[in-house]
Design an enzyme around this catalytic site. Structure first.
Site, PDB file in Angstrom:
ATOM      1  N   LYS A 190       0.876  -1.176   0.000  1.00 24.54           N
ATOM      2  CA  LYS A 190       0.000   0.000   0.000  1.00 24.54           C
ATOM      3  C   LYS A 190       0.913   1.226   0.000  1.00 24.54           C
ATOM      4  O   LYS A 190       1.951   1.227   0.676  1.00 24.54           O
ATOM      5  CB  LYS A 190      -0.854  -0.070   1.276  1.00 24.54           C
ATOM      6  N   SER A 199      -9.462   1.542   3.310  1.00 23.61           N
ATOM      7  CA  SER A 199      -8.638   2.330   2.432  1.00 23.61           C
ATOM      8  C   SER A 199      -7.620   1.526   1.618  1.00 23.61           C
ATOM      9  O   SER A 199      -7.109   2.019   0.626  1.00 23.61           O
ATOM     10  CB  SER A 199      -7.892   3.388   3.245  1.00 23.61           C
ATOM     11  N   SER A 218      -9.518  -0.986   7.325  1.00 24.27           N
ATOM     12  CA  SER A 218      -8.972  -0.807   5.973  1.00 24.27           C
ATOM     13  C   SER A 218      -8.359  -2.034   5.325  1.00 24.27           C
ATOM     14  O   SER A 218      -8.078  -2.013   4.126  1.00 24.27           O
ATOM     15  CB  SER A 218      -7.954   0.315   5.966  1.00 24.27           C
TER      16      SER A 218
HETATM   17  N1  GLN Z   1     -12.886   3.377   6.809  1.00 23.34           N
HETATM   18  C1  GLN Z   1     -12.222   3.699   8.026  1.00 23.34           C
HETATM   19  C2  GLN Z   1     -11.950   5.175   8.084  1.00 23.34           C
HETATM   20  O1  GLN Z   1     -12.275   5.845   7.164  1.00 23.34           O
HETATM   21  C3  GLN Z   1     -10.985   2.897   8.180  1.00 23.34           C
HETATM   22  C4  GLN Z   1      -9.741   3.519   7.679  1.00 23.34           C
HETATM   23  C5  GLN Z   1      -8.510   2.705   7.955  1.00 23.34           C
HETATM   24  O2  GLN Z   1      -8.563   1.635   8.550  1.00 23.34           O
HETATM   25  N2  GLN Z   1      -7.380   3.236   7.527  1.00 23.34           N
HETATM   26  O3  GLN Z   1     -11.419   5.671   9.015  1.00 23.34           O
END
Ligand code: GLN
Length: 466
Positions: free
Chosen positions: A73, A148, A172
């Protein structure tokens, strides 16, 4: 595409690291329409592959992942291309060092071939917040990849590489894994060093992996786990591959199965529970009443930490410096305005607000107290059962653009992933069937602290009805 097969074929001279890397690179180029990768690290990857092949020829030690291509990532610092965190803020940032997790994999011979797309700074659940365009779902190109870590999930699902790294702060890894039909592991907080990974929310940030099978996830986690003096929250290494328990007590979280959840998702979760039962485990229903506050807790604490972690990108110490800025105020203001995406700014503002002296007690302190209550409830549940089971998300992958105008709707999709994050527990997203229109559905197994290897082993024991 399987880590063990690629590695063994390379060791047995059936293929070479160079061929495997070339194959992965050409697949990545072929599948560009998914926009899963921000960059390829072609030159460096090929060099590394040749090195491995040469070492093999010389009969030297090559490691457990010799020649196996992978993707990171793009919020991991890694050589070969800029490390952007999918933001304009870091568009030209060439990392001076590599993340500990990447280093550990390279030490075992794995080869990074590219950097995956994400929501900028990992803020989001759909990979629509990237400065480099939306990543498309691997199964239905009109739908989101999840996020994400959307790009990492998609490259794994498309078989470009056998594994990819992600970060999970509130879901994420688990959510995109579920949306694309692959495994996604979010370890116990502190299992894997976050050194060299762009910080989002330091009290819940974790590093994990996407794979096609549980066994592969086990191997990668084993390699990445361990204490690192550069991340003071890392735990002494506890990760050890184990056999799945023969008879465990598994609690379905009642609140996760209540109204608001898609029928297909509910069905897939109950089916999985049936499979566990057939394998000799006991299924009970348990209740986690505090889970209804977990989104509220998460979306106060996480922005607070985000606002603090992103303060360093000011056009002076770190990050983009706008060419339009002529005064000091503008260097900060315009650089941050140009460098951050809308969702980043929203979180910085919410975070600054809940930390401001007038509101600190009302929001941040209260959220931390509620977080402790959530933790107590989880601890209590683990006196009643060994594992917890539930869906990963309320629905399968949604359509691109469906939630972008309504941040609250987007946040609601995180309702089942944030509880484990807030209390640091390990959780895995396991592929568990499809919706009626053919979209993948994952189930989530949550384990006790440091039971990472157990949850992976449990998932493995059920894989393909083993
Ligand atoms: N969807 C969650 C957020 O927007 C998780 C994000 C993450 O785990 N980086 O915070």
């Amino acid at each position: 595409m399987n880590i063990f097969k690629i590695r063994d074929d390379i060791l047995n001279n059936k293929t070479t690291a160079e061929d495997e890397v070339k194959k992965a690179l050409s697949l990545a180029k072929e599948k560009q329409e998914y926009n899963a990768l921000i960059s390829l690290t072609e030159e460096r990857a090929l060099e590394k592959a040749k090195e491995i092949d040469q070492r093999l020829k010389n009969g030297e030690e090559v490691g457990e992942l010799a020649g196996v291509p992978f993707v990171v990532k793009d919020n991991f610092l890694a050589f070969g291309a800029p490390s952007t965190a999918a933001s304009k803020m870091l568009a030209n940032f060439n990392a001076p060092l590599q993340a500990t997790a990447v280093e550990k994999l390279e030490e075992q011979g794995a080869i990074c071939i590219g950097k995956a797309n994400l929501d900028a700074f990992a803020h989001g659940g759909s990979t629509e917040n990237s400065a480099y365009g939306v990543t498309k779902n691997a199964i239905d190109i009109n739908r989101v990849a999840g996020g994400s870590s959307g790009g990492s999930a998609v490259v794994t699902a498309l078989d470009i590489v056998p594994f990819a790294l992600g970060s999970d702060t509130g879901g994420s890894i688990r959510q995109p894994a579920s949306f694309n039909g692959v495994y996604g592991v979010k370890p116990t907080y502190g299992t894997v060093s976050r050194f060299g990974v762009v910080a989002m929310a330091s009290s819940t940030d974790t590093i994990g992996v996407f794979t096609k099978t549980a066994k592969e996830a086990d191997l990668v986690m084993k390699i990445m786990a361990g204490q690192d003096e550069k991340d003071m929250m890392t735990l002494p290494n506890f990760y050890q591959t184990i056999e799945a328990p023969k008879k465990a007590k598994i609690g379905i979280i009642k609140e996760f199965m209540d109204e608001g959840i898609d029928e297909d998702v509910k069905k897939a979760t109950l089916n999985y529970a049936e499979k566990l039962k057939a394998a000799g485990h006991e299924i009970i229903e348990v209740s986690l009443p505090m889970s209804k506050y977990s989104l509220a807790i998460y979306y106060i604490i996480i922005p607070a930490e985000v606002s603090s972690n992103l303060a360093r990108y000011d056009g002076i110490r770190y990050g983009l410096r706008s060419s339009k800025a002529t005064t000091l105020g503008d260097v900060y203001g315009i650089s941050r305005d140009e460098g951050f995406e809308k969702e980043n700014k929203r979180r910085i503002m919410i975070g600054s607000y809940v930390l401001s002296s007038g509101f600190f007690d009302a929001y941040y302190m209260k959220a931390q107290k509620a977080r402790t209550l959530l933790k107590n409830e989880f601890e209590n549940l683990f006196t009643q059962c060994d594992f917890l089971l539930g869906p990963v998300t309320p629905t399968p992958a949604f359509k691109i653009g469906e939630n972008t105008q309504d941040p609250i709707k987007m946040y609601l999709a995180d309702i089942m992933t944030v509880p484990a994050s807030l209390v640091g527990l390990p959780a895995i997203s396991v592929p568990a069937g499809e919706s009626q229109n053919g979209l993948p559905i994952g189930v989530q197994i949550i384990g006790k602290m440091k039971s990472d290897a157990e949850i992976i082993a449990l998932a493995d024991s059920l894989e393909n009805n083993k």
